[in-house]
Design a protein around this motif. Structure first.
Motif, PDB file in Angstrom:
ATOM      1  N   TRP A   1       3.221  17.520   7.845  1.00 19.47           N
ATOM      2  CA  TRP A   1       2.282  17.086   6.814  1.00 19.47           C
ATOM      3  C   TRP A   1       2.531  15.624   6.420  1.00 19.47           C
ATOM      4  N   TYR A   2       1.510  14.833   6.479  1.00 14.36           N
ATOM      5  CA  TYR A   2       1.460  13.489   5.924  1.00 14.36           C
ATOM      6  C   TYR A   2       2.563  12.556   6.427  1.00 14.36           C
ATOM      7  N   GLY A   3       3.114  12.849   7.568  1.00 20.40           N
ATOM      8  CA  GLY A   3       4.166  12.001   8.109  1.00 20.40           C
ATOM      9  C   GLY A   3       5.492  12.118   7.388  1.00 20.40           C
ATOM     10  N   LEU A   4       5.686  13.223   6.663  1.00 16.10           N
ATOM     11  CA  LEU A   4       6.908  13.390   5.896  1.00 16.10           C
ATOM     12  C   LEU A   4       8.103  13.730   6.788  1.00 16.10           C
ATOM     13  N   LYS A   5       9.284  13.330   6.316  1.00 19.08           N
ATOM     14  CA  LYS A   5      10.529  13.652   7.019  1.00 19.08           C
ATOM     15  C   LYS A   5      11.494  14.271   6.015  1.00 19.08           C
TER      16      LYS A   5
ATOM     17  N   ASP B   1       0.343   2.856   5.804  1.00 15.30           N
ATOM     18  CA  ASP B   1      -0.737   2.338   4.967  1.00 15.30           C
ATOM     19  C   ASP B   1      -0.186   1.515   3.802  1.00 15.30           C
ATOM     20  N   ASN B   2       0.916   0.819   4.109  1.00 21.11           N
ATOM     21  CA  ASN B   2       1.560  -0.088   3.144  1.00 21.11           C
ATOM     22  C   ASN B   2       2.253   0.620   1.979  1.00 21.11           C
ATOM     23  N   TRP B   3       2.533   1.921   2.142  1.00 16.73           N
ATOM     24  CA  TRP B   3       3.257   2.665   1.117  1.00 16.73           C
ATOM     25  C   TRP B   3       4.381   3.478   1.765  1.00 16.73           C
ATOM     26  N   SER B   4       5.496   3.603   1.043  1.00 13.44           N
ATOM     27  CA  SER B   4       6.546   4.544   1.444  1.00 13.44           C
ATOM     28  C   SER B   4       7.115   5.194   0.184  1.00 13.44           C
ATOM     29  N   PHE B   5       7.584   6.452   0.352  1.00 15.76           N
ATOM     30  CA  PHE B   5       8.095   7.215  -0.785  1.00 15.76           C
ATOM     31  C   PHE B   5       9.346   7.965  -0.351  1.00 15.76           C
TER      32      PHE B   5
ATOM     33  N   THR C   1      12.060   6.927  -5.196  1.00 16.72           N
ATOM     34  CA  THR C   1      11.727   5.539  -4.857  1.00 16.72           C
ATOM     35  C   THR C   1      10.312   5.468  -4.289  1.00 16.72           C
ATOM     36  N   ALA C   2       9.671   4.352  -4.551  1.00 19.32           N
ATOM     37  CA  ALA C   2       8.350   4.073  -3.991  1.00 19.32           C
ATOM     38  C   ALA C   2       8.284   2.587  -3.662  1.00 19.32           C
ATOM     39  N   THR C   3       7.753   2.266  -2.482  1.00 23.93           N
ATOM     40  CA  THR C   3       7.638   0.870  -2.039  1.00 23.93           C
ATOM     41  C   THR C   3       6.200   0.567  -1.661  1.00 23.93           C
ATOM     42  N   ARG C   4       5.703  -0.552  -2.160  1.00 24.01           N
ATOM     43  CA  ARG C   4       4.363  -1.046  -1.808  1.00 24.01           C
ATOM     44  C   ARG C   4       4.530  -2.357  -1.045  1.00 24.01           C
ATOM     45  N   GLU C   5       3.941  -2.406   0.135  1.00 27.12           N
ATOM     46  CA  GLU C   5       4.032  -3.612   0.973  1.00 27.12           C
ATOM     47  C   GLU C   5       2.696  -4.356   0.940  1.00 27.12           C
ATOM     48  N   PHE C   6       2.777  -5.665   0.748  1.00 29.39           N
ATOM     49  CA  PHE C   6       1.591  -6.516   0.704  1.00 29.39           C
ATOM     50  C   PHE C   6       1.663  -7.536   1.834  1.00 29.39           C
ATOM     51  N   HIS C   7       0.488  -7.973   2.262  1.00 26.57           N
ATOM     52  CA  HIS C   7       0.399  -9.014   3.295  1.00 26.57           C
ATOM     53  C   HIS C   7      -0.551 -10.099   2.784  1.00 26.57           C
ATOM     54  N   PHE C   8       0.000 -10.989   1.983  1.00 28.49           N
ATOM     55  CA  PHE C   8      -0.794 -12.070   1.417  1.00 28.49           C
ATOM     56  C   PHE C   8      -1.002 -13.216   2.415  1.00 28.49           C
ATOM     57  N   PHE C   9      -0.163 -13.269   3.446  1.00 29.03           N
ATOM     58  CA  PHE C   9      -0.206 -14.360   4.413  1.00 29.03           C
ATOM     59  C   PHE C   9      -0.423 -13.781   5.804  1.00 29.03           C
TER      60      PHE C   9
END
Length: 360
Positions: free
Chosen positions: A24-28, A102-106, A157-165
């Motif tokens: 499910w949902y790429g969970l490990k 999709d730029n998120w990890s948990f 923990t939760a991480t949001r990744e951005f690509h401004f450049f």
């Protein structure tokens, strides 16, 4: 002194970890166990202590203080460095995580730990290592709950990744980490020296088995001729703490835990590409105890510091006691015999740290 048969510290360690990709949902899912058993540990004993041959009302060994001690030495304390084979730890962790997608990890994890030791090694020399701890019988080679253990810990923990450049290696990441765990362990002790070994403030406390415990009577004074006033204050204190769960027994060292702690940390990082191929620079900032930045009463950490209890070690005094001619404890309880929790100002304030990491 050093035991001629002393051996360097060694221990057996084992680790087992299992990772499973869930459908499910790429969970490990991860389950991990870490086990440690002491083979040769460090212990200190005062070979100049001489028991009187009598036991205290609660069964602990009584000593003659510094009178009639080991005749081969003039010093009251003769400390021998020796070994113990007791102690160890068991730690179990369960975690569910979703890697970056999709730029998120948990991730969410729980760790349960049980650890024991004979000698916590809280200090720098033999005298302070032997003295600055809670104990029942000073020279016993018995492992008790470790003062360093955190029995339960939850981390989210939760991480949001951005690509401004558009350039490669220029990702921006923001990570929030929320940790919930009980505070560190501490020990309830007498405020004086009821076992007569010459050291005050480190003898594990005996909680009377109710108000009519025949092992305990109360000291008297002009303002309290029967001792009933301080007895009432004592039981009010006991019933308002976890002491009430130990009635009728000596409280083993490190049996109590400081209040639960909740901490939110933020981590920000920015990748910067460099001209050299395969080299990357990352700038980062960490805001520790982030919630405290907005409200000074949030995420405050309280507890007992190393010398808060008056004697070294993470101890909390309750009452003083002597032994009368009938073999009973004579308790004294007042504001001078009790230690209160303090606020750790360093851990209770928000902190900011900046740094850079170069990868090549």
């Amino acid at each position: 002194m050093t035991d001629p048969n002393f051996k360097p510290p060694t221990s057996w360690k084992g680790n087992l970890s299992i990772d499973v990709a869930l459908p499910w949902y790429g969970l490990k899912a991860t389950a991990e166990a870490n086990l440690t058993r002491v083979e040769e540990g460090i212990n200190y004993q005062n070979i100049n202590l001489l028991p009187t041959g009598a036991l205290g009302p609660d069964g602990r060994i009584l000593y003659s203080g510094f009178t009639g001690l080991h005749t081969n030495f003039s010093s009251s304390g003769v400390y021998e460095l020796t070994n113990t084979h007791n102690g160890g730890s068991q730690s179990y962790t369960a975690q569910i995580a979703r890697p970056m997608k999709d730029n998120w990890s948990f991730a969410a994890s729980y760790t349960h730990t049980h650890a024991t030791d004979v000698q916590p090694l809280t200090s720098s020399v033999a005298f302070s290592n032997f003295t600055y701890r809670s104990l029942i019988n000073p020279n016993d080679d018995v492992a008790h709950t470790s003062g360093y253990v955190v029995p339960d810990k939850y981390v989210f923990t939760a991480t949001r990744e951005f690509h401004f450049f558009e350039a490669k290696n220029t990702a921006t990441r923001l990570t929030a980490s929320f940790r919930v765990q009980p505070g560190t362990a501490y020990s309830w002790v007498f405020s004086n020296d009821p076992n007569g070994d010459g050291t005050s403030g480190n003898d594990a406390f005996y909680v009377p088995n109710g108000q009519s415990d025949p092992k305990v009577v109360w000291s008297t004074s002009a303002s309290d001729p029967t001792g009933s006033i301080q007895a009432a204050a004592f039981w009010s204190f006991v019933n308002g703490s976890d002491l009430k769960t130990y009635q009728g027994r000596i409280i083993s060292p490190n049996s109590s835990l400081h209040p639960w702690q909740k901490t939110l940390d933020l981590h920000f990082e920015q990748e910067l590409p460099l001209a050299s191929h395969g080299t990357k620079l990352t700038l980062f900032a960490d805001c520790l105890n982030f919630a405290n930045l907005f409200n000074k009463s949030w995420c405050v950490v309280t507890g007992m510091d190393f010398f808060t209890g008056g004697n070294g070690g993470y101890t909390r005094k309750v009452a003083s006691a002597t032994v009368n001619g009938s073999g009973q404890y004579v308790y004294t309880f007042n504001s001078s015999t009790v230690t209160s929790l303090i606020t750790f100002t360093d851990l209770s304030r928000w902190q900011l740290q900046l740094g850079a990491k170069l990868e090549f």
